[in-house]
Design a protein around this motif. Structure first.
Motif, PDB file in Angstrom:
ATOM      1  N   SER A   7       0.975  -1.279   0.156  1.00  0.00           N
ATOM      2  CA  SER A   7       0.208   0.053  -0.166  1.00  0.00           C
ATOM      3  C   SER A   7       0.772   1.121  -0.125  1.00  0.00           C
ATOM      4  O   SER A   7       2.094   1.066   0.036  1.00  0.00           O
ATOM      5  N   ALA A   8       0.166   2.382  -0.211  1.00  0.00           N
ATOM      6  CA  ALA A   8       0.785   3.588  -0.161  1.00  0.00           C
ATOM      7  C   ALA A   8      -0.091   4.625   0.152  1.00  0.00           C
ATOM      8  O   ALA A   8      -1.150   4.537  -0.352  1.00  0.00           O
ATOM      9  N   ALA A   9       0.511   5.686   0.641  1.00  0.00           N
ATOM     10  CA  ALA A   9      -0.391   6.936   0.978  1.00  0.00           C
ATOM     11  C   ALA A   9       0.156   8.290   0.502  1.00  0.00           C
ATOM     12  O   ALA A   9       1.452   8.177   0.863  1.00  0.00           O
ATOM     13  N   ILE A  10      -0.572   9.149   0.091  1.00  0.00           N
ATOM     14  CA  ILE A  10       0.082  10.526  -0.340  1.00  0.00           C
ATOM     15  C   ILE A  10      -0.945  11.507  -0.023  1.00  0.00           C
ATOM     16  O   ILE A  10      -2.222  11.390  -0.326  1.00  0.00           O
ATOM     17  N   SER A  11      -0.502  12.814   0.237  1.00  0.00           N
ATOM     18  CA  SER A  11      -1.525  13.806   0.270  1.00  0.00           C
ATOM     19  C   SER A  11      -0.701  15.196   0.064  1.00  0.00           C
ATOM     20  O   SER A  11       0.438  15.466   0.289  1.00  0.00           O
ATOM     21  N   ALA A 216       0.115   6.269  -6.920  1.00  0.00           N
ATOM     22  CA  ALA A 216      -0.421   7.361  -6.254  1.00  0.00           C
ATOM     23  C   ALA A 216       0.107   8.743  -6.867  1.00  0.00           C
ATOM     24  O   ALA A 216      -0.400   9.632  -6.913  1.00  0.00           O
ATOM     25  N   ASP A 217       1.513   8.783  -7.021  1.00  0.00           N
ATOM     26  CA  ASP A 217       1.996   9.736  -7.635  1.00  0.00           C
ATOM     27  C   ASP A 217       1.632  10.321  -8.595  1.00  0.00           C
ATOM     28  O   ASP A 217       1.228  11.279  -9.200  1.00  0.00           O
ATOM     29  N   ASN A 218       1.348   9.200  -9.651  1.00  0.00           N
ATOM     30  CA  ASN A 218       0.730   9.481 -11.049  1.00  0.00           C
ATOM     31  C   ASN A 218      -0.583  10.277 -10.853  1.00  0.00           C
ATOM     32  O   ASN A 218      -0.833  11.140 -11.508  1.00  0.00           O
ATOM     33  N   VAL A 234      -4.650  10.388  -1.558  1.00  0.00           N
ATOM     34  CA  VAL A 234      -4.865   9.260  -2.339  1.00  0.00           C
ATOM     35  C   VAL A 234      -3.893   8.079  -1.286  1.00  0.00           C
ATOM     36  O   VAL A 234      -3.136   8.147  -0.756  1.00  0.00           O
ATOM     37  N   VAL A 235      -4.791   6.862  -1.186  1.00  0.00           N
ATOM     38  CA  VAL A 235      -4.426   5.775  -0.430  1.00  0.00           C
ATOM     39  C   VAL A 235      -4.650   4.702  -1.416  1.00  0.00           C
ATOM     40  O   VAL A 235      -5.750   4.635  -1.877  1.00  0.00           O
ATOM     41  N   ILE A 236      -3.553   3.893  -1.967  1.00  0.00           N
ATOM     42  CA  ILE A 236      -3.893   2.519  -2.663  1.00  0.00           C
ATOM     43  C   ILE A 236      -3.260   1.406  -2.019  1.00  0.00           C
ATOM     44  O   ILE A 236      -2.297   1.427  -1.470  1.00  0.00           O
ATOM     45  N   VAL A 237      -4.131   0.410  -2.117  1.00  0.00           N
ATOM     46  CA  VAL A 237      -3.997  -0.706  -1.179  1.00  0.00           C
ATOM     47  C   VAL A 237      -3.998  -1.975  -2.443  1.00  0.00           C
ATOM     48  O   VAL A 237      -5.150  -2.086  -3.081  1.00  0.00           O
ATOM     49  N   ASP A 238      -2.903  -2.782  -2.760  1.00  0.00           N
ATOM     50  CA  ASP A 238      -2.839  -3.910  -3.346  1.00  0.00           C
ATOM     51  C   ASP A 238      -3.052  -5.273  -2.549  1.00  0.00           C
ATOM     52  O   ASP A 238      -2.646  -5.269  -1.639  1.00  0.00           O
ATOM     53  N   VAL A 239      -3.882  -6.169  -3.139  1.00  0.00           N
ATOM     54  CA  VAL A 239      -4.264  -7.412  -2.396  1.00  0.00           C
ATOM     55  C   VAL A 239      -3.309  -8.555  -3.091  1.00  0.00           C
ATOM     56  O   VAL A 239      -3.567  -8.812  -4.300  1.00  0.00           O
ATOM     57  N   GLY A 240      -2.481  -9.148  -2.350  1.00  0.00           N
ATOM     58  CA  GLY A 240      -1.425 -10.209  -3.081  1.00  0.00           C
ATOM     59  C   GLY A 240      -0.951  -9.447  -4.194  1.00  0.00           C
ATOM     60  O   GLY A 240      -0.180  -8.255  -4.247  1.00  0.00           O
TER      61      GLY A 240
END
Length: 433
Positions: A7-11, A216-218, A234-240
Protein backbone atom coordinates in the motif's frame (compact mmCIF):
# COMPACT_ATOMS: atom_id res chain seq x y z
CA UNK A 1 -4.42 -13.69 9.75
CA UNK A 2 -2.27 -10.76 8.64
CA UNK A 3 -3.34 -9.05 5.45
CA UNK A 4 -0.92 -9.74 2.60
CA UNK A 5 -0.45 -6.89 0.18
CA UNK A 6 1.25 -3.56 -0.37
CA UNK A 7 0.00 0.00 0.00
CA UNK A 8 0.92 3.66 -0.21
CA UNK A 9 -0.51 6.98 0.96
CA UNK A 10 0.10 10.50 -0.32
CA UNK A 11 -1.45 13.90 0.40
CA UNK A 12 -0.94 17.33 -1.14
CA UNK A 13 -2.30 20.81 -0.36
CA UNK A 14 -3.19 21.40 -4.00
CA UNK A 15 -2.70 24.56 -6.04
CA UNK A 16 -5.32 26.85 -4.48
CA UNK A 17 -5.75 26.17 -0.79
CA UNK A 18 -3.24 27.46 1.77
CA UNK A 19 -3.33 24.47 4.14
CA UNK A 20 -4.05 20.75 4.03
CA UNK A 21 -7.27 19.69 5.76
CA UNK A 22 -7.06 16.12 4.45
CA UNK A 23 -5.55 13.21 6.37
CA UNK A 24 -4.70 9.69 5.26
CA UNK A 25 -3.56 6.45 6.86
CA UNK A 26 -1.99 3.32 5.37
CA UNK A 27 -1.11 0.54 7.77
CA UNK A 28 -0.96 -3.25 8.02
CA UNK A 29 -4.70 -3.93 7.93
CA UNK A 30 -6.27 -0.46 8.10
CA UNK A 31 -6.55 2.18 5.36
CA UNK A 32 -8.33 5.53 5.81
CA UNK A 33 -8.96 8.86 4.09
CA UNK A 34 -10.53 11.81 5.93
CA UNK A 35 -11.34 15.19 4.34
CA UNK A 36 -11.82 17.87 7.00
CA UNK A 37 -14.24 20.78 6.93
CA UNK A 38 -14.81 23.81 9.16
CA UNK A 39 -12.48 26.58 8.09
CA UNK A 40 -8.73 27.12 8.18
CA UNK A 41 -8.20 25.25 11.46
CA UNK A 42 -11.36 23.22 11.93
CA UNK A 43 -10.79 20.92 8.97
CA UNK A 44 -7.24 20.14 10.06
CA UNK A 45 -8.36 19.28 13.57
CA UNK A 46 -11.37 17.23 12.46
CA UNK A 47 -9.50 14.97 10.04
CA UNK A 48 -6.63 14.56 12.52
CA UNK A 49 -9.02 13.52 15.28
CA UNK A 50 -10.67 10.99 12.99
CA UNK A 51 -7.36 9.41 11.97
CA UNK A 52 -6.21 9.42 15.58
CA UNK A 53 -9.23 7.34 16.61
CA UNK A 54 -8.92 5.02 13.61
CA UNK A 55 -5.25 4.20 14.24
CA UNK A 56 -6.14 1.90 17.10
CA UNK A 57 -8.06 -0.36 14.71
CA UNK A 58 -4.95 -1.44 12.81
CA UNK A 59 -4.67 -5.04 13.97
CA UNK A 60 -6.12 -8.45 13.11
CA UNK A 61 -9.73 -9.44 13.86
CA UNK A 62 -11.30 -12.84 14.43
CA UNK A 63 -14.27 -11.97 12.18
CA UNK A 64 -15.69 -9.28 9.95
CA UNK A 65 -18.44 -8.63 12.51
CA UNK A 66 -15.83 -7.72 15.09
CA UNK A 67 -14.14 -5.37 12.62
CA UNK A 68 -17.45 -3.68 11.77
CA UNK A 69 -18.29 -3.18 15.44
CA UNK A 70 -14.84 -1.71 16.10
CA UNK A 71 -15.10 0.64 13.12
CA UNK A 72 -18.52 1.96 14.16
CA UNK A 73 -17.37 2.40 17.77
CA UNK A 74 -14.27 4.33 16.68
CA UNK A 75 -16.37 6.63 14.48
CA UNK A 76 -18.78 7.30 17.34
CA UNK A 77 -15.86 8.06 19.68
CA UNK A 78 -14.37 10.41 17.09
CA UNK A 79 -17.70 12.25 16.86
CA UNK A 80 -17.64 12.72 20.62
CA UNK A 81 -14.10 14.06 20.35
CA UNK A 82 -15.24 16.58 17.74
CA UNK A 83 -18.08 17.75 19.98
CA UNK A 84 -15.68 18.24 22.90
CA UNK A 85 -13.18 20.05 20.69
CA UNK A 86 -15.86 22.50 19.56
CA UNK A 87 -16.91 23.15 23.16
CA UNK A 88 -13.33 23.71 24.33
CA UNK A 89 -12.48 25.87 21.33
CA UNK A 90 -15.54 27.87 20.21
CA UNK A 91 -13.63 29.00 17.11
CA UNK A 92 -13.85 25.39 15.86
CA UNK A 93 -17.65 25.22 15.96
CA UNK A 94 -18.94 23.52 12.82
CA UNK A 95 -15.88 21.36 12.27
CA UNK A 96 -16.34 17.96 10.68
CA UNK A 97 -14.78 15.42 8.36
CA UNK A 98 -15.56 12.78 5.81
CA UNK A 99 -14.37 9.28 6.64
CA UNK A 100 -13.75 6.37 4.28
CA UNK A 101 -12.02 3.35 5.80
CA UNK A 102 -11.18 -0.27 4.97
CA UNK A 103 -10.18 -2.94 7.46
CA UNK A 104 -8.82 -6.08 5.80
CA UNK A 105 -9.97 -9.27 7.53
CA UNK A 106 -8.69 -12.43 5.84
CA UNK A 107 -10.22 -12.39 2.33
CA UNK A 108 -12.71 -9.61 3.07
CA UNK A 109 -12.72 -5.82 3.09
CA UNK A 110 -14.77 -4.29 5.92
CA UNK A 111 -15.80 -0.84 4.73
CA UNK A 112 -17.08 2.18 6.67
CA UNK A 113 -17.98 5.39 4.89
CA UNK A 114 -19.57 8.79 5.49
CA UNK A 115 -19.26 11.95 3.39
CA UNK A 116 -17.97 12.36 -0.17
CA UNK A 117 -14.51 10.85 -0.09
CA UNK A 118 -14.57 7.70 -2.18
CA UNK A 119 -13.49 4.07 -2.26
CA UNK A 120 -12.92 2.43 -5.66
CA UNK A 121 -12.11 -1.17 -6.57
CA UNK A 122 -10.00 -1.94 -9.63
CA UNK A 123 -10.55 -5.57 -10.63
CA UNK A 124 -10.30 -7.39 -13.97
CA UNK A 125 -9.40 -4.16 -15.77
CA UNK A 126 -12.53 -2.38 -14.52
CA UNK A 127 -12.82 0.48 -12.03
CA UNK A 128 -15.93 0.46 -9.81
CA UNK A 129 -16.99 3.11 -7.31
CA UNK A 130 -17.85 1.18 -4.14
CA UNK A 131 -19.11 3.99 -1.88
CA UNK A 132 -21.92 6.47 -2.54
CA UNK A 133 -21.42 10.19 -1.95
CA UNK A 134 -23.50 11.59 0.90
CA UNK A 135 -24.13 14.88 -0.89
CA UNK A 136 -27.09 16.96 -1.94
CA UNK A 137 -26.07 16.55 -5.58
CA UNK A 138 -25.91 12.74 -5.28
CA UNK A 139 -29.55 12.81 -4.15
CA UNK A 140 -30.40 14.70 -7.31
CA UNK A 141 -28.58 12.04 -9.36
CA UNK A 142 -30.30 9.20 -7.51
CA UNK A 143 -33.70 10.77 -8.14
CA UNK A 144 -32.92 11.17 -11.85
CA UNK A 145 -33.10 14.96 -11.76
CA UNK A 146 -29.56 15.48 -13.04
CA UNK A 147 -26.96 13.31 -14.77
CA UNK A 148 -23.59 12.22 -13.39
CA UNK A 149 -21.87 14.62 -15.79
CA UNK A 150 -24.04 17.51 -14.56
CA UNK A 151 -23.23 16.53 -10.97
CA UNK A 152 -19.49 17.04 -11.62
CA UNK A 153 -20.09 20.76 -12.25
CA UNK A 154 -23.16 21.42 -10.09
CA UNK A 155 -22.70 24.52 -7.86
CA UNK A 156 -23.96 22.52 -4.83
CA UNK A 157 -21.67 19.51 -5.27
CA UNK A 158 -19.89 20.24 -1.96
CA UNK A 159 -23.00 20.33 0.23
CA UNK A 160 -22.76 17.27 2.48
CA UNK A 161 -25.85 15.50 3.76
CA UNK A 162 -23.99 13.20 6.17
CA UNK A 163 -20.61 13.78 7.80
CA UNK A 164 -18.67 13.03 10.97
CA UNK A 165 -19.13 16.31 12.86
CA UNK A 166 -19.64 18.15 16.15
CA UNK A 167 -23.43 18.08 15.61
CA UNK A 168 -24.13 14.34 15.75
CA UNK A 169 -22.99 12.04 18.56
CA UNK A 170 -24.15 8.94 16.62
CA UNK A 171 -22.81 9.21 13.03
CA UNK A 172 -24.63 7.10 10.46
CA UNK A 173 -21.88 5.32 8.54
CA UNK A 174 -22.48 3.11 5.54
CA UNK A 175 -21.12 -0.25 6.71
CA UNK A 176 -20.68 -3.32 4.52
CA UNK A 177 -18.35 -6.23 3.80
CA UNK A 178 -16.98 -7.24 0.40
CA UNK A 179 -14.88 -10.24 -0.61
CA UNK A 180 -11.51 -9.30 -2.05
CA UNK A 181 -9.25 -11.30 -4.39
CA UNK A 182 -5.52 -11.47 -5.10
CA UNK A 183 -4.78 -8.86 -7.75
CA UNK A 184 -7.47 -6.45 -6.51
CA UNK A 185 -6.41 -2.83 -6.17
CA UNK A 186 -8.34 -0.58 -3.78
CA UNK A 187 -8.26 3.20 -4.04
CA UNK A 188 -9.34 5.56 -1.25
CA UNK A 189 -9.31 9.26 -2.13
CA UNK A 190 -10.64 12.66 -1.16
CA UNK A 191 -12.74 14.63 -3.63
CA UNK A 192 -9.61 16.61 -4.47
CA UNK A 193 -8.79 13.68 -6.78
CA UNK A 194 -12.23 12.41 -7.86
CA UNK A 195 -13.51 15.94 -8.50
CA UNK A 196 -10.69 16.68 -10.96
CA UNK A 197 -9.60 13.35 -12.49
CA UNK A 198 -12.42 11.37 -14.07
CA UNK A 199 -12.82 7.62 -13.71
CA UNK A 200 -11.49 6.86 -17.19
CA UNK A 201 -8.13 8.45 -16.34
CA UNK A 202 -8.04 6.88 -12.87
CA UNK A 203 -8.59 3.46 -14.45
CA UNK A 204 -5.86 4.16 -17.01
CA UNK A 205 -3.39 4.95 -14.22
CA UNK A 206 -4.36 1.73 -12.42
CA UNK A 207 -4.03 -0.30 -15.61
CA UNK A 208 -0.33 0.53 -16.00
CA UNK A 209 0.38 -1.82 -13.08
CA UNK A 210 2.99 0.28 -11.30
CA UNK A 211 3.49 -0.22 -7.54
CA UNK A 212 1.04 1.65 -5.25
CA UNK A 213 3.47 4.49 -4.47
CA UNK A 214 4.21 5.31 -8.10
CA UNK A 215 0.53 4.96 -9.05
CA UNK A 216 -0.43 7.39 -6.27
CA UNK A 217 2.19 9.85 -7.55
CA UNK A 218 0.76 9.54 -11.07
CA UNK A 219 -2.79 10.26 -9.87
CA UNK A 220 -1.60 13.23 -7.80
CA UNK A 221 0.20 14.65 -10.83
CA UNK A 222 -2.99 14.40 -12.89
CA UNK A 223 -4.93 16.26 -10.19
CA UNK A 224 -2.27 18.99 -10.06
CA UNK A 225 -2.23 19.24 -13.85
CA UNK A 226 -6.01 19.69 -13.66
CA UNK A 227 -5.68 22.69 -11.35
CA UNK A 228 -6.08 20.90 -7.96
CA UNK A 229 -8.43 23.48 -6.39
CA UNK A 230 -8.71 21.36 -3.23
CA UNK A 231 -6.44 19.16 -1.11
CA UNK A 232 -5.64 15.81 -2.73
CA UNK A 233 -5.23 12.60 -0.70
CA UNK A 234 -4.72 9.14 -2.20
CA UNK A 235 -4.37 5.75 -0.50
CA UNK A 236 -3.79 2.68 -2.70
CA UNK A 237 -3.96 -0.90 -1.44
CA UNK A 238 -2.93 -3.96 -3.48
CA UNK A 239 -4.16 -7.39 -2.45
CA UNK A 240 -1.43 -9.98 -3.06
CA UNK A 241 -0.45 -9.70 -6.68
CA UNK A 242 2.91 -8.70 -8.11
CA UNK A 243 3.98 -6.19 -5.46
CA UNK A 244 5.59 -7.52 -2.27
CA UNK A 245 4.33 -6.84 1.24
CA UNK A 246 5.40 -3.41 2.44
CA UNK A 247 7.49 -3.36 5.56
CA UNK A 248 7.90 -0.75 8.27
CA UNK A 249 5.46 1.33 10.29
CA UNK A 250 2.15 2.79 9.16
CA UNK A 251 2.14 5.82 6.91
CA UNK A 252 0.20 8.90 8.05
CA UNK A 253 -0.16 11.83 5.65
CA UNK A 254 -1.80 15.22 5.58
CA UNK A 255 -2.99 17.15 8.63
CA UNK A 256 -2.77 14.10 10.91
CA UNK A 257 0.97 13.87 10.23
CA UNK A 258 1.63 17.27 11.87
CA UNK A 259 1.86 17.89 15.64
CA UNK A 260 -1.52 18.38 17.30
CA UNK A 261 -0.44 21.18 19.64
CA UNK A 262 0.00 23.79 16.90
CA UNK A 263 -1.70 27.07 17.96
CA UNK A 264 -5.09 27.39 16.35
CA UNK A 265 -5.34 30.54 14.17
CA UNK A 266 -8.40 32.76 14.17
CA UNK A 267 -11.16 31.16 12.10
CA UNK A 268 -12.25 32.51 8.77
CA UNK A 269 -15.77 34.02 8.79
CA UNK A 270 -18.37 31.34 8.31
CA UNK A 271 -20.36 31.70 5.09
CA UNK A 272 -23.86 33.03 5.42
CA UNK A 273 -26.91 31.42 3.87
CA UNK A 274 -26.77 33.91 1.04
CA UNK A 275 -23.19 32.88 0.31
CA UNK A 276 -24.19 29.22 0.22
CA UNK A 277 -27.07 29.80 -2.14
CA UNK A 278 -25.14 32.16 -4.41
CA UNK A 279 -21.48 31.09 -4.12
CA UNK A 280 -18.54 32.91 -5.56
CA UNK A 281 -15.04 31.52 -5.96
CA UNK A 282 -13.91 30.45 -2.50
CA UNK A 283 -10.72 31.75 -0.97
CA UNK A 284 -7.96 29.28 -0.32
CA UNK A 285 -8.55 29.28 3.44
CA UNK A 286 -12.30 28.81 3.29
CA UNK A 287 -14.01 25.43 3.64
CA UNK A 288 -14.94 23.44 0.56
CA UNK A 289 -17.61 21.40 2.31
CA UNK A 290 -20.72 22.36 4.25
CA UNK A 291 -23.13 20.40 6.39
CA UNK A 292 -26.26 22.57 6.27
CA UNK A 293 -29.11 22.46 8.74
CA UNK A 294 -32.61 21.41 7.67
CA UNK A 295 -33.70 24.98 6.91
CA UNK A 296 -30.75 25.38 4.55
CA UNK A 297 -31.59 22.13 2.81
CA UNK A 298 -35.17 23.28 2.23
CA UNK A 299 -33.88 26.42 0.57
CA UNK A 300 -31.33 24.43 -1.44
CA UNK A 301 -34.08 22.14 -2.70
CA UNK A 302 -36.26 25.13 -3.63
CA UNK A 303 -33.31 26.74 -5.38
CA UNK A 304 -32.57 23.55 -7.30
CA UNK A 305 -36.20 23.42 -8.39
CA UNK A 306 -35.89 26.99 -9.63
CA UNK A 307 -32.70 26.06 -11.48
CA UNK A 308 -34.50 23.11 -13.03
CA UNK A 309 -37.35 25.35 -14.20
CA UNK A 310 -34.91 27.90 -15.60
CA UNK A 311 -33.03 25.12 -17.37
CA UNK A 312 -36.24 23.75 -18.91
CA UNK A 313 -37.31 27.25 -19.98
CA UNK A 314 -33.88 27.76 -21.54
CA UNK A 315 -34.13 24.48 -23.46
CA UNK A 316 -37.64 25.34 -24.70
CA UNK A 317 -36.54 28.85 -25.72
CA UNK A 318 -33.53 27.44 -27.58
CA UNK A 319 -35.74 24.87 -29.32
CA UNK A 320 -38.26 27.52 -30.35
CA UNK A 321 -35.48 29.80 -31.57
CA UNK A 322 -34.07 26.95 -33.65
CA UNK A 323 -37.48 26.17 -35.10
CA UNK A 324 -38.04 29.83 -35.92
CA UNK A 325 -34.67 30.00 -37.67
CA UNK A 326 -35.49 26.90 -39.68
CA UNK A 327 -38.93 28.25 -40.52
CA UNK A 328 -37.45 31.62 -41.54
CA UNK A 329 -34.84 29.97 -43.72
CA UNK A 330 -37.50 27.77 -45.28
CA UNK A 331 -39.73 30.73 -45.97
CA UNK A 332 -36.92 32.74 -47.57
CA UNK A 333 -35.99 29.72 -49.67
CA UNK A 334 -39.59 29.28 -50.81
CA UNK A 335 -39.88 32.97 -51.66
CA UNK A 336 -36.77 32.68 -53.83
CA UNK A 337 -38.24 29.72 -55.72
CA UNK A 338 -41.28 31.85 -56.57
CA UNK A 339 -39.08 34.21 -58.57
CA UNK A 340 -38.20 31.34 -60.96
CA UNK A 341 -40.21 30.24 -64.07
CA UNK A 342 -40.10 27.34 -66.48
CA UNK A 343 -42.06 25.95 -69.43
CA UNK A 344 -43.41 22.44 -69.02
CA UNK A 345 -46.33 20.26 -69.88
CA UNK A 346 -49.51 19.01 -68.30
CA UNK A 347 -51.38 16.04 -69.76
CA UNK A 348 -51.63 17.36 -73.36
CA UNK A 349 -50.55 21.01 -73.61
CA UNK A 350 -47.71 23.46 -72.96
CA UNK A 351 -47.92 25.30 -69.61
CA UNK A 352 -45.92 28.10 -67.94
CA UNK A 353 -45.05 27.37 -64.29
CA UNK A 354 -43.72 29.58 -61.50
CA UNK A 355 -41.25 28.00 -59.07
CA UNK A 356 -38.76 25.14 -59.44
CA UNK A 357 -39.17 21.57 -60.62
CA UNK A 358 -38.84 19.96 -57.14
CA UNK A 359 -41.08 19.06 -54.24
CA UNK A 360 -40.61 18.82 -50.46
CA UNK A 361 -42.49 15.66 -49.72
CA UNK A 362 -46.11 16.33 -50.58
CA UNK A 363 -45.45 20.08 -51.05
CA UNK A 364 -44.84 21.15 -54.65
CA UNK A 365 -42.50 24.10 -55.16
CA UNK A 366 -44.19 25.18 -58.41
CA UNK A 367 -47.63 26.45 -59.48
CA UNK A 368 -49.28 26.79 -62.87
CA UNK A 369 -49.31 30.35 -64.20
CA UNK A 370 -50.68 30.00 -67.73
CA UNK A 371 -51.96 27.20 -69.93
CA UNK A 372 -50.84 28.32 -73.41
CA UNK A 373 -53.26 26.06 -75.26
CA UNK A 374 -50.45 24.76 -77.44
CA UNK A 375 -51.04 21.06 -77.88
CA UNK A 376 -48.11 18.74 -77.43
CA UNK A 377 -49.35 16.75 -80.40
CA UNK A 378 -48.79 19.78 -82.65
CA UNK A 379 -45.12 20.08 -81.73
CA UNK A 380 -42.24 18.51 -83.54
CA UNK A 381 -40.84 15.52 -81.66
CA UNK A 382 -37.69 17.29 -80.45
CA UNK A 383 -39.75 20.31 -79.23
CA UNK A 384 -42.21 18.07 -77.42
CA UNK A 385 -39.31 16.25 -75.71
CA UNK A 386 -37.78 19.57 -74.57
CA UNK A 387 -41.08 20.76 -73.11
CA UNK A 388 -41.65 17.50 -71.25
CA UNK A 389 -38.16 17.78 -69.73
CA UNK A 390 -39.01 21.46 -68.91
CA UNK A 391 -37.30 24.59 -70.21
CA UNK A 392 -35.99 27.08 -67.61
CA UNK A 393 -36.81 30.76 -68.07
CA UNK A 394 -35.26 33.85 -66.53
CA UNK A 395 -38.63 35.53 -66.00
CA UNK A 396 -42.29 35.33 -66.90
CA UNK A 397 -41.63 37.41 -70.03
CA UNK A 398 -38.87 35.03 -71.03
CA UNK A 399 -41.20 32.05 -70.53
CA UNK A 400 -43.87 33.70 -72.68
CA UNK A 401 -41.31 34.37 -75.42
CA UNK A 402 -40.37 30.67 -75.38
CA UNK A 403 -44.01 29.63 -75.76
CA UNK A 404 -44.54 32.13 -78.60
CA UNK A 405 -41.70 30.50 -80.53
CA UNK A 406 -43.24 27.09 -79.84
CA UNK A 407 -46.63 28.36 -81.05
CA UNK A 408 -45.11 29.74 -84.24
CA UNK A 409 -43.71 26.33 -85.11
CA UNK A 410 -46.62 24.29 -83.83
CA UNK A 411 -48.90 24.70 -86.92
CA UNK A 412 -46.21 25.12 -89.63
CA UNK A 413 -46.71 22.53 -92.43
CA UNK A 414 -44.13 19.83 -92.41
CA UNK A 415 -41.96 19.61 -95.56
CA UNK A 416 -43.16 17.02 -98.13
CA UNK A 417 -40.45 14.42 -98.28
CA UNK A 418 -42.56 11.72 -100.10
CA UNK A 419 -40.47 10.39 -103.11
CA UNK A 420 -41.86 11.23 -106.60
CA UNK A 421 -42.63 8.05 -108.65
CA UNK A 422 -40.84 7.58 -112.02
CA UNK A 423 -43.38 7.90 -114.98
CA UNK A 424 -43.93 4.80 -117.11
CA UNK A 425 -43.30 5.38 -120.93
CA UNK A 426 -46.12 4.71 -123.42
CA UNK A 427 -45.82 2.41 -126.46
CA UNK A 428 -44.83 -1.19 -126.30
CA UNK A 429 -44.97 -1.28 -122.55
CA UNK A 430 -41.33 -2.38 -122.36
CA UNK A 431 -38.98 -0.43 -120.17
CA UNK A 432 -36.86 2.11 -121.97
CA UNK A 433 -33.33 0.90 -122.33
Amino acid sequence: MVFEGSSAAISHTGKVRSNNQDSGYSGANLFVVADGMGGHAGGDVASSIAIGRMEGLDHTYPSTDDAQAALQAAATTAAGDLIRAAKERPELAGLGTTLSAIIMVDDYAVIGHIGDSRIYLYRDDELTQITADHTFVQRLVDSGRITLEEARYHPRRSVLMRVLSDMDIAPDLDMFVMPTLPGDRWLLCSDGLSGVVDEAHIAKAMRVGLPPGRTADNLLKQALDGGAPDNVTVVIVDVGGAHPLSSGTATIVGAAATPSDIPVPAPAPRPSLTGWLHPVRQAANEPTHFEPAAAYLDELIEEDQRRGRRRRIGWIAALLAGLLLLAGAGWLGYQWTQTRYYVGADEDSVVIFRGVQQSLGPISLSTEVEDTGILLADLAPYQRSSVERTINARSLADAQAITERLAANAHAPLPDITPTPTPTPTGTGEPTP
